[in-house]
Design a protein around this motif. Structure first.
Motif, short mmCIF file in Angstrom:
data_model
loop_
_atom_site.label_atom_id
_atom_site.label_comp_id
_atom_site.label_asym_id
_atom_site.label_seq_id
_atom_site.Cartn_x
_atom_site.Cartn_y
_atom_site.Cartn_z
N ASN A 166 0.53 -1.08 0.09
CA ASN A 166 -0.20 0.11 0.19
C ASN A 166 0.90 1.11 -0.04
O ASN A 166 0.17 2.32 -0.57
CB ASN A 166 -1.46 -0.30 1.14
CG ASN A 166 -2.18 -0.91 0.52
OD1 ASN A 166 -2.44 -0.87 -0.16
ND2 ASN A 166 -1.98 -1.28 1.93
N THR A 200 -4.89 2.93 -4.66
CA THR A 200 -5.97 2.49 -3.41
C THR A 200 -6.28 0.80 -3.93
O THR A 200 -7.10 0.31 -2.78
CB THR A 200 -7.59 3.18 -3.33
OG1 THR A 200 -8.11 2.95 -4.53
CG2 THR A 200 -7.55 4.60 -2.81
N ARG A 236 -9.06 -1.52 -1.63
CA ARG A 236 -10.11 -1.62 -2.15
C ARG A 236 -9.96 -3.93 -2.98
O ARG A 236 -11.02 -4.64 -2.36
CB ARG A 236 -10.31 -1.19 -4.13
CG ARG A 236 -10.39 0.45 -3.75
CD ARG A 236 -10.14 0.84 -5.59
NE ARG A 236 -9.45 0.80 -5.93
CZ ARG A 236 -8.76 0.05 -7.09
NH1 ARG A 236 -9.38 -2.01 -7.41
NH2 ARG A 236 -7.86 0.50 -7.39
#
Length: 388
Positions: free
Chosen positions: A5, A253, A257
């Motif tokens: 991330n 994202t 997700r």
């Protein structure tokens, strides 16, 4: 290496301290000053020189490609105007007239059309083998120039043993190309499993918002990257800077997700598997799935896709009409849940006989889980099942 991330947010961003920009700009320009007189010009990674023409390369495209490469674990990343452009480049840059390709049989409909109707016109022969046969790792590969796989097949969600097949292919010096669209780089990185090229329809999970058409490919081979760059330049399958910007933004994202989509899909699959209105559920995360074991070896998550067969076509139509959250539309991987009948969308270009051979029935439904609250999705599915 930083976490997935963290890289999704920060990798590849073009930050110019002279402006202090936080977000990579859209370089909405077709051409660049040539020769570039700057003492320290930004360099196009595709050519090694200053940017010249956006079909060749562009700073916004390059930011997208570097971010994607970081998430894919690839030395090189390249963007394309669509997933099919990425697939075409990966295949056609590797083969010549007289070559033979071995492909998984259960292909995305447009890829199947490319392989079965277009490539033969140029003297390239494609042999198809079902996923289950490929996974036995008993096929002779020396006669082939290329092996083409889908990590998770569309729409029946069969899981290919990318690791095992890539090892066998490597022993025979045959490159492997993997379409990993259904997995996304969050759930699988085929280059780490031995593939030479990975391709995605980045329209789906990578961009994640159903608002752009774009493709990407990744490789660790310098020569393969050079060949892909040359093919894109010659054929013209480059995305425009605005496409690249939207994909770059959406990619930030992807970890959040896809983690939610994995979870939602698993919960919906479990609900469907417990219903008497459903004949069969295809989801590799179910304990009784025939692909559970191979999925565990090749995937870090079971994905956000579920396909299932209701008891008959009439029931299927009532079910789809009753649902209120998933929109009835093709494509997948967006933040919103989508649902469709493959006979009407992804595999409509196939003949009825070709669909039947792949096990795609009139009552087959494909569901792409979004990021909605799982309680709402389950309630909606339960109500729609009751309509049958």
């Amino acid at each position: 290496m930083r976490g997935f991330n963290t890289r999704a947010v920060h990798a590849g961003e073009l930050e110019d301290p002279r402006f202090g920009n936080v977000v990579t700009p859209i370089f909405q320009t077709s051409t660049f000053v040539q020769p570039n007189s700057s003492q320290e010009p930004y360099l196009d990674h595709a050519t090694g020189g200053p940017f010249l023409y956006t079909r060749w390369g562009n700073p916004t495209l390059q930011s997208l490609e570097e971010k994607y490469a970081s998430l894919e674990g690839a030395r090189h990343g390249l963007s394309f105007s669509s997933g099919m452009a990425a697939i075409s480049a990966a295949v056609l840059s590797k083969v010549r007239e007289g070559d033979r390709i071995l492909s998984v049989a259960e292909l995305y409909g447009q890829t199947f059309h490319l392989f079965s109707h277009v490539l033969p016109r140029y003297g390239v022969k494609v042999d198809f083998l079902e996923t289950d046969e490929l996974n036995k790792l008993e096929v002779r590969l020396k006669e082939y120039k290329l092996i083409y796989l889908e990590s998770i097949t569309n729409p029946l969600l069969k899981v290919t043993d990318v690791r095992g097949i890539s090892k066998l292919a490597s022993e025979n010096d045959v490159p492997v190309v993997v379409d990993a669209t259904f997995a996304s780089p969050f759930n699988q990185r085929p280059l780490e499993l031995g593939a030479e090229v990975v391709v995605h329809s980045a329209t789906k999970y990578i961009s994640g918002h159903s608002d752009v058409i774009v493709g990407v490919s990744g490789t660790n081979s310098d020569q393969t990257f050079k060949d892909l760059v040359g093919f894109r330049k010659d054929v013209g399958g480059s995305p425009d800077p605005h496409q690249a910007y939207l994909t770059l933004r959406g990619m930030k994202t992807i970890g959040l997700r896809v983690e939610r989509q994995n979870s939602n899909a698993g919960k919906v699959a479990t609900l469907l598997s417990q219903s008497t209105k459903v004949r069969k559920v295809h989801y590799p995360g179910l304990r009784d799935s025939p692909y559970r074991e191979v999925a565990a070896k090749n995937l870090s998550g079971f994905g956000g896709m579920v396909s299932f067969e209701l008891r008959d076509e009439d029931c299927t139509k009532r079910f789809l009409k009753t649902l209120t959250i998933p929109r009835s539309a093709p494509s997948l991987g967006g933040v919103e849940s989508l649902i469709t009948r493959p006979v009407e969308t992804s595999h409509s270009s196939l003949t009825k006989e070709e669909r039947e051979k792949q096990g795609i029935s009139e009552s087959l439904v494909r569901f792409s889980a979004g990021i909605e609250d799982p309680e709402d999705l389950l309630e909606d599915f339960q109500r729609a099942l009751s309509s049958c």
